[in-house]
Design a protein around this motif. Structure first.
Motif, PDB file in Angstrom:
ATOM      1  N   PRO A   1      -9.542  14.785  -6.186  1.00  0.00           N
ATOM      2  CA  PRO A   1      -9.710  16.211  -6.522  1.00  0.00           C
ATOM      3  C   PRO A   1      -9.049  16.467  -7.874  1.00  0.00           C
ATOM      4  O   PRO A   1      -7.882  16.163  -8.061  1.00  0.00           O
ATOM      5  N   ALA A   2      -9.836  16.995  -8.795  1.00  0.00           N
ATOM      6  CA  ALA A   2      -9.371  17.022 -10.180  1.00  0.00           C
ATOM      7  C   ALA A   2      -8.460  18.197 -10.440  1.00  0.00           C
ATOM      8  O   ALA A   2      -8.862  19.346 -10.326  1.00  0.00           O
ATOM      9  N   LYS A   3      -7.205  17.881 -10.779  1.00  0.00           N
ATOM     10  CA  LYS A   3      -6.323  18.898 -11.326  1.00  0.00           C
ATOM     11  C   LYS A   3      -6.493  18.903 -12.841  1.00  0.00           C
ATOM     12  O   LYS A   3      -6.409  19.906 -13.491  1.00  0.00           O
ATOM     13  N   ALA A   4      -6.746  17.686 -13.337  1.00  0.00           N
ATOM     14  CA  ALA A   4      -6.990  17.528 -14.774  1.00  0.00           C
ATOM     15  C   ALA A   4      -8.106  16.511 -14.916  1.00  0.00           C
ATOM     16  O   ALA A   4      -8.452  15.838 -13.955  1.00  0.00           O
ATOM     17  N   ALA A   5      -8.670  16.416 -16.083  1.00  0.00           N
ATOM     18  CA  ALA A   5      -9.714  15.413 -16.315  1.00  0.00           C
ATOM     19  C   ALA A   5      -9.093  14.033 -16.139  1.00  0.00           C
ATOM     20  O   ALA A   5      -7.998  13.786 -16.640  1.00  0.00           O
ATOM     21  N   PRO A   6      -9.756  13.135 -15.414  1.00  0.00           N
ATOM     22  CA  PRO A   6      -9.147  11.820 -15.197  1.00  0.00           C
ATOM     23  C   PRO A   6      -9.062  11.007 -16.481  1.00  0.00           C
ATOM     24  O   PRO A   6      -9.872  11.171 -17.383  1.00  0.00           O
ATOM     25  N   LEU A   7      -8.058  10.146 -16.522  1.00  0.00           N
ATOM     26  CA  LEU A   7      -7.881   9.251 -17.667  1.00  0.00           C
ATOM     27  C   LEU A   7      -8.621   7.955 -17.387  1.00  0.00           C
ATOM     28  O   LEU A   7      -8.415   7.326 -16.346  1.00  0.00           O
ATOM     29  N   ASP A   8      -9.509   7.566 -18.306  1.00  0.00           N
ATOM     30  CA  ASP A   8     -10.262   6.325 -18.113  1.00  0.00           C
ATOM     31  C   ASP A   8      -9.431   5.135 -18.569  1.00  0.00           C
ATOM     32  O   ASP A   8      -8.883   5.141 -19.672  1.00  0.00           O
ATOM     33  N   ILE A   9      -9.355   4.146 -17.726  1.00  0.00           N
ATOM     34  CA  ILE A   9      -8.671   2.901 -18.102  1.00  0.00           C
ATOM     35  C   ILE A   9      -9.544   1.739 -17.659  1.00  0.00           C
ATOM     36  O   ILE A   9     -10.049   1.717 -16.531  1.00  0.00           O
ATOM     37  N   GLN A  10      -9.741   0.777 -18.566  1.00  0.00           N
ATOM     38  CA  GLN A  10     -10.500  -0.426 -18.199  1.00  0.00           C
ATOM     39  C   GLN A  10      -9.526  -1.574 -18.038  1.00  0.00           C
ATOM     40  O   GLN A  10      -8.694  -1.821 -18.911  1.00  0.00           O
TER      41      GLN A  10
ATOM     42  N   LEU B   1      -6.706   6.214  -8.838  1.00  0.00           N
ATOM     43  CA  LEU B   1      -5.308   6.293  -8.410  1.00  0.00           C
ATOM     44  C   LEU B   1      -4.666   7.461  -9.142  1.00  0.00           C
ATOM     45  O   LEU B   1      -5.229   8.019 -10.083  1.00  0.00           O
ATOM     46  N   GLU B   2      -3.446   7.808  -8.694  1.00  0.00           N
ATOM     47  CA  GLU B   2      -2.703   8.822  -9.423  1.00  0.00           C
ATOM     48  C   GLU B   2      -1.224   8.658  -9.141  1.00  0.00           C
ATOM     49  O   GLU B   2      -0.835   8.332  -8.013  1.00  0.00           O
ATOM     50  N   ALA B   3      -0.422   8.829 -10.185  1.00  0.00           N
ATOM     51  CA  ALA B   3       1.032   8.835 -10.000  1.00  0.00           C
ATOM     52  C   ALA B   3       1.503  10.282 -10.000  1.00  0.00           C
ATOM     53  O   ALA B   3       1.170  11.036 -10.924  1.00  0.00           O
ATOM     54  N   ASP B   4       2.254  10.666  -8.973  1.00  0.00           N
ATOM     55  CA  ASP B   4       2.718  12.051  -8.882  1.00  0.00           C
ATOM     56  C   ASP B   4       3.868  12.323  -9.837  1.00  0.00           C
ATOM     57  O   ASP B   4       3.940  13.374 -10.459  1.00  0.00           O
ATOM     58  N   HIS B   5       4.801  11.353  -9.867  1.00  0.00           N
ATOM     59  CA  HIS B   5       6.030  11.592 -10.629  1.00  0.00           C
ATOM     60  C   HIS B   5       6.190  10.513 -11.671  1.00  0.00           C
ATOM     61  O   HIS B   5       5.700   9.409 -11.510  1.00  0.00           O
ATOM     62  N   PRO B   6       6.943  10.843 -12.726  1.00  0.00           N
ATOM     63  CA  PRO B   6       7.288   9.792 -13.686  1.00  0.00           C
ATOM     64  C   PRO B   6       8.093   8.705 -12.998  1.00  0.00           C
ATOM     65  O   PRO B   6       8.844   8.985 -12.050  1.00  0.00           O
ATOM     66  N   GLY B   7       7.928   7.493 -13.445  1.00  0.00           N
ATOM     67  CA  GLY B   7       8.668   6.380 -12.835  1.00  0.00           C
ATOM     68  C   GLY B   7       8.044   5.069 -13.270  1.00  0.00           C
ATOM     69  O   GLY B   7       6.984   5.047 -13.896  1.00  0.00           O
TER      70      GLY B   7
END
Lengths: 284, 678, 224
Positions: free
Chosen positions: A106-115, A180-186
């Motif tokens: 569910p998009a909070k922001a546009a997803p970042l594309d990574i290859q 995937l998504e990371a919630d917090h910095p780390g």
């Protein structure tokens, strides 16, 4: 009992989620364990109890040497596991669909594309929209969904960041999709989960989730220095080697990833291509 | 092209002391044993009574010996791996990756193909014809060929220790890593050819036993009177017949890729490596049940015997067994949920995998109810069985957990998975093999194993297993993947140290087992089983002498009940004498010994070795030899020999006398007890 | 006194493993309760199971063929490489060979040595002709550069058809052995059982060929 112990101990990886996917997977994992333990623990206790109570030297046990069939018991022994499995099957069905690796978040922001390209024995992360690439270090903004497309330029590997969630195969000639998504910095440990040759044990990388502003600064600094990833530089990567440090490319030849997937660029050359001067730790 | 193909002195690891000296040590031991055998003049005896034997009991014993020897080899690999991972925290350890990778590959290959398989096949060989009340399997010479081909495969795997190398990518060589491009050495070839050779042997075993169980049974033994072990053996062998050709085909394709440049699984020219994954697991998952089902059968026999009760829910157990047999072919995809096949496919295969837990759960409950109301005797085989139920319940739980795709996304290829399959393979198959070994040892050799050391072995194995693999689950949940030669995560280290402790405990268990054999052999005269029925057994294997005569039964028993021997004993006790009057003894035809199996295996080793090293003239020679063997075997006229009626009578009378005496003794004791009670 | 003579005298199947039928039990069928089946049934049954396992082996090659049929790597597809005339001739050879094999069975049942040998020879010659045609087809493809290493599709084609060819070749070796055994050993039970197995094998290869002819050649002609 051991299982309970380890749950209490709470490992650092999958059981300490840092993103929505791994959090949801931990919930399914723990729920399934609890549901099954509700049957398994009584069964174990009953087994030990029955065996001990009906020991041949126990004068108080009521012996029933002819108790070999009972329709009622049969009904129960078939229905208990069946009910548990129907219940768990429901969890599996719903969970598989909710947590399908290719399912956008569910998009909070546009997803970042990574290859992601797995090589012998390093990871190449290309940021196509940003035109940069990184080896053995994945820097991502926290709180932004990541749209990963995975392939391999040699043998199979498995891309896995336990604290972020699902692993997925990297296969040559194919592109797999993983959100995937990371919630917090780390800093989260990432690894290959499938043997890929002598340098396999060194095929891990740090996933650094940083704040948006830090990420933008990282992108800017990456663009300003370092080599460019063109076909010649990519061919160097194909040799079997373990880079001693992570490093970045300031620019990436457009369409490189597509050419890797479509096998327009040759796959890794294996041991016959000669081992580059960087040896895996274990070989030193 | 040279005379020796790719074989040069470089194949011998002179620069690596560890494999060199271990290889030399093994070689010296083998040569010493052979020299001792020759010096003692045992060669003719071994040739006549064992090597050329087509007797299912002898072949069964040889299978179990092969499995035990290979268990030691595989266990040494396990010790090396665990030690490496203890030492390799932020350090290279003592095994370089090239060697460590061979060690875990050899460990897995040996433990599955040359320990678990021969152990269960050996016990089936020993017991199934006896339980069916017949004289041999359907194809006795083929049976010998099967065994010797298995031994040939095992020999080739061990040869790779000193000549060349073994495969380095685990017990299943996934392409493209196993293709020539990434693995130019002989390791994968050693793997493929040894498994092709032993796989043919296993396939023939499957054909042999399916035919035996379906076509050769004592008069009166309906399907619903067959002992549970025979049912599980039937299911297992049906799986062998249906699954092993898939392994043969898959490995053949890989070999074609490697030898003549085909493109089945390559990453170029359109090859499809995912196809290998699907094919190998279409064999691989049934393989799990090929091993587990006979073990379930052993537990059924043991729990029933040592609870002094018939098996609870016999028919239910049959349904459960056959359900597992069939469903096991429909679940292979759960070995690669993380390939990205999509939610529908994943969840369908996940649910199918879970469904297997239903019949398996039924089996556990049925064993529980078998004990309920019985007289439970805690002899060693029973301890293994109870230890199994407890251990396997957890292994089953983690198995169902891995069948939930979203959970598998976080557990696949981690040590959690490795802990799970060790939990079920050791907890079910190996414990089952040990239960069966202790239970049927007196039948094979005529004396009972030492109980005290047997119980030590059980406790050490049980505790050792949990100390070794409990940490595996924790490490998996801490994100440790399998097959790591070194690592730099501090949290993993203490758990790996604990696991090493578990391996040491298992080692003590193995020492206890060796001591058990030594002590039992030395005191065998006190432990003689004269009646052939040391455990108060229930099925036909106990109705003949221990060890049984070559012909098993002087007269084939007439089966009138689901537990034929228990039924006979019950009636004998009622009337106070043996139920059957002395029969009219007739001469018996038995198949003659044949060196075919041994010769075939010898040629298979030669051909396999030549193929691995590309020594083409030797390949042709080996194949020509194989054809010549076939013709010679086909040409022989006398393939049976006659055991005269007097001989049959002499052997049977001795056994009848012993049984009669035992019956009187029991009768007497019961009457005394009754009197004292009054 | 040798084993077969005893058996002849007592009128029993000398190849059984088990015991003589008790009074009142007419014949052991091997179904359920009858006791051990006679050797003829056991041998045939075991060989049937072997054939089933062989069918599974072939099914793997069929499966890889259907998976890889479109993996051409820029090379030719089925339409370009198949010549249905040659294949039809191959099929005819193999089917006639099976027919001859059936005639051999009849001759063996009548214990007629001459006709057994003649029909076996015909079976073998037709089988050899089949192999010759197949080798010719393969040779032509390889000579054109369309060998099995060209593409995954050709790999799977050569493997599937070649696996069948290897089976037929092994069958020819067996057939030659049988032709030598009939005159040398006569029509004793073990030889007849072996011939039963051979004919099962030969017919099974025919059935598999029908599958290959249909799936590979006929469907291949209409596969883009």
């Amino acid at each position: 009992m051991l299982l309970l112990g380890q749950l209490a101990g709470c490992g650092r990886a999958q059981l300490q989620p840092a993103g929505p996917i791994s959090a949801a997977e931990r919930k399914i994992l723990l729920d399934s364990i609890v549901i099954m333990l509700a049957i398994v623990i009584p069964t174990i206790i009953a087994t030990l109890g029955v065996a001990w109570w009906f020991r041949s030297s126990n004068p108080r046990a009521r012996r029933q040497p002819d108790f070999v069939y009972s329709g009622r018991v049969e009904l129960i022994v078939w229905s208990i596991p069946a009910l548990v499995i129907i219940f768990l099957g429901g969890i599996a069905w719903i969970g598989s669909h909710d947590l399908d690796p290719a399912q956008p978040l569910p998009a909070k922001a546009a997803p970042l594309d990574i290859q992601v390209v797995s090589l012998d024995w390093k990871w190449l992360f290309i940021y196509p929209k940003l035109g940069i690439a990184s080896v053995n270090r994945l820097v991502v903004p926290a709180g932004v969904p990541l749209h990963l497309v995975l392939t391999s330029a040699s043998v199979w590997n498995v891309f896995w960041v336990p604290q972020l969630g699902s692993m997925l195969y990297c296969m040559s000639g194919m592109a797999g999709t993983l959100y995937l998504e990371a919630d917090h910095p780390g800093v989260y440990r990432g690894e290959s989960a499938m043997i890929s040759g002598d340098g396999f044990a060194d095929m891990h990388f740090d996933t650094e989730a940083v704040r948006r502003s830090q990420f933008d600064a990282w992108v800017a600094s990456t663009r300003s220095a370092g080599p460019a990833l063109d076909d010649a530089a990519y061919r160097e990567l194909l040799h079997q080697s373990v880079p001693p440090h992570p490093y970045t490319y300031r620019a990436v030849r457009p369409g490189l990833f597509a050419d890797i997937v479509m096998l327009k660029l040759p796959p890794g050359d294996g041991p016959r291509g000669g081992v580059a001067n960087v040896q895996p730790v274990g070989l030193r | 092209m040279t005379l020796l193909g790719r074989l040069t002195w470089q194949a011998i690891p002179f620069h690596e002391p560890l494999p060199l000296f271990s290889g030399l040590g093994v070689l010296i031991t083998v040569v010493a044993i052979l020299a001792w055998v020759v010096a003692k003049g045992y060669v003719p005896y071994l040739w006549r009574e064992w090597i050329t034997s087509v007797d299912h009991k002898r072949i069964g014993v040889m299978y179990c010996i092969l499995a035990s020897v290979m268990l030691l080899r595989g266990f040494i690999d396990a010790i090396m791996m665990r030690t490496q991972q203890v030492m390799a925290y932020d350090a290279p350890g003592f095994l370089p990756p090239s060697h460590f990778d061979q060690v875990f590959s050899a460990h897995g290959t040996i433990m599955i193909f040359f320990v678990a398989m021969p152990f269960v096949i050996g016990l089936m060989n020993l017991v199934v014809p006896l339980q069916l009340g017949v004289r041999d399997v359907a194809f006795p010479t083929l049976n010998s060929v099967s065994f010797w081909l298995t031994a040939a495969g095992a020999l080739l795997v061990n040869l790779s220790l000193v000549i060349g190398e073994f495969d380095r990518m685990g017990w299943l060589p996934y392409p493209p890593l196993s293709e020539l491009r990434y693995s130019p050495g002989v390791g994968v070839d050693y793997y493929c050819w040894s498994l092709q050779i032993s796989g043919v042997g296993t396939l023939m075993t499957g054909i042999n036993f399916v035919t035996t169980i379906l076509k050769l049974r004592a008069p009166g033994m309906h399907y619903t009177r067959m002992p549970m072990f025979c049912w599980t053996a039937l299911a297992s062998n049906l799986l062998i017949v249906a699954a092993f050709p898939v392994l043969t085909a898959t490995l053949a394709m890989l070999l074609l890729d490697r030898y003549v440049g085909f493109h089945f699984f390559t990453d170029t020219a359109g090859g499809n490596s995912m196809m290998f994954m699907n094919l190998i697991w279409a064999w691989g998952h049934p393989e799990v049940y090929i091993l587990a089902l006979p073990a379930f059968g052993i537990y059924s026999e043991v729990v029933s015997t040592f609870s002094c009760k018939p098996l609870f829910g016999y028919r239910s157990m049959i349904y459960a067994t056959m359900a597992i047999c069939i469903i096991s072919f429909m679940v292979w995809l759960h070995h690669f949920f993380t390939m990205g096949a999509g939610a529908d496919v994943n969840s369908i295969f996940g649910i199918a995998s879970m469904i297997i837990a239903v019949p398996t759960g039924v089996k556990i409950f049925n064993w529980l109810f078998t004990m309920y109301g019985g007289y439970v005797r805690f002899r060693t085989p029973m301890l293994w069985s109870i230890g199994f139920i407890v251990t396997f319940a957890i292994g089953g739980l983690t198995g169902v957990l891995l069948a939930v795709p979203p959970a598998d996304f976080q557990l696949h290829n981690s040590l959690f998975l490795v802990a799970h399959f060790h939990n079920v393979i050791i907890g079910a198959v190996i414990f089952g093999a040990f239960a069966g070994y202790t239970y049927w040892f007196p039948k094979a050799f005529g004396f009972v194993l030492d109980e005290r050391l047997g119980k030590w072995a059980f406790w050490l194995w049980l505790i050792g297993f949990w100390v070794a693999w409990g940490p595996g689950y924790v490490l998996g949940l801490e994100g440790m993947t399998r097959r790591l030669q070194h690592y730099d995560v501090a949290e993993w280290h203490p758990w790996l140290v604990v696991a090493e402790g578990g391996v040491v405990i298992i080692l003590l268990g193995i020492i206890a087992q060796i001591a058990q054999i030594v002590v039992s052999v030395r005191t065998r005269e006190q432990r003689r089983d004269v009646t052939g029925d040391p455990w108060d057994g229930r099925n036909l294997e106990w109705a003949t002498a221990s060890p049984p005569p070559a012909f098993n039964f002087a007269v084939l028993p007439d089966v009138t009940d689901q537990e034929p021997y228990w039924d006979m004993k019950a009636r004998a006790r009622e009337i106070g004498q043996l139920t059957r009057p002395e029969p009219r003894y007739e001469p018996i035809h038995m198949p003659r010994n044949s060196p075919t199996g041994f010769v075939t295996a010898f040629l298979a080793v030669v051909t396999g070795f030549a193929l691995i090293w590309h020594i083409w003239w030797l390949v042709l020679l080996g194949l020509a030899g194989a054809y010549a063997t076939f013709v010679v075997f086909a040409w022989r006229d006398h393939d049976e020999e006659l055991i005269p009626a007097e001989e049959v009578a002499r052997i049977d009378r001795a056994n009848r006398a012993a049984r009669s005496a035992a019956l009187q003794h029991r009768q007497l004791r019961r009457e005394t007890q009754r009197e004292s009670a009054e | 006194m040798s084993a077969p003579t005893t058996a002849l005298r007592t009128g029993r199947d000398p190849y059984h493993i088990g015991h003589a039928p008790a009074a009142g039990v007419p014949e052991y069928t091997g179904h359920g309760a009858g006791g051990p089946a006679p050797k003829r049934i056991v041998v045939g049954y075991g060989f049937w199971i072997f054939i089933l396992s062989d069918v599974i082996l072939f099914s793997c090659f069929f499966a890889t063929y259907t998976v890889l049929i479109h993996a051409r790597n820029g090379g030719p597809g089925p339409q370009e490489i198949f010549d249905l005339h040659g294949t039809a001739l191959e099929t005819a050879c193999l089917l006639l060979s099976s027919f001859a094999c059936g005639l051999t069975s009849l001759a063996v049942a009548r214990r007629n040595l001459l006709w057994s040998e003649i029909f076996l020879a015909v079976t073998g010659l037709l089988g050899a002709a089949f192999i010759g045609l197949e080798v010719h087809e393969f040779y032509g493809l390889v000579a054109r550069g369309d060998g099995p290493t060209r593409s995954a599709f050709l790999t799977s084609f050569f493997a599937l058809v070649g696996c069948h060819g290897a089976h037929v070749t092994a069958g020819l070796l067996w057939l030659g052995t049988m032709m030598a055994q009939f005159p040398a050993k006569g029509f004793k039970a073990s030889i007849r059982h072996r011939y039963l197995c051979f004919s099962l094998f030969w017919h099974a290869l025919d059935i598999i060929w029908i599958g290959i002819f249909t799936v590979v050649y006929l469907i291949g002609k209409i596969t883009p």
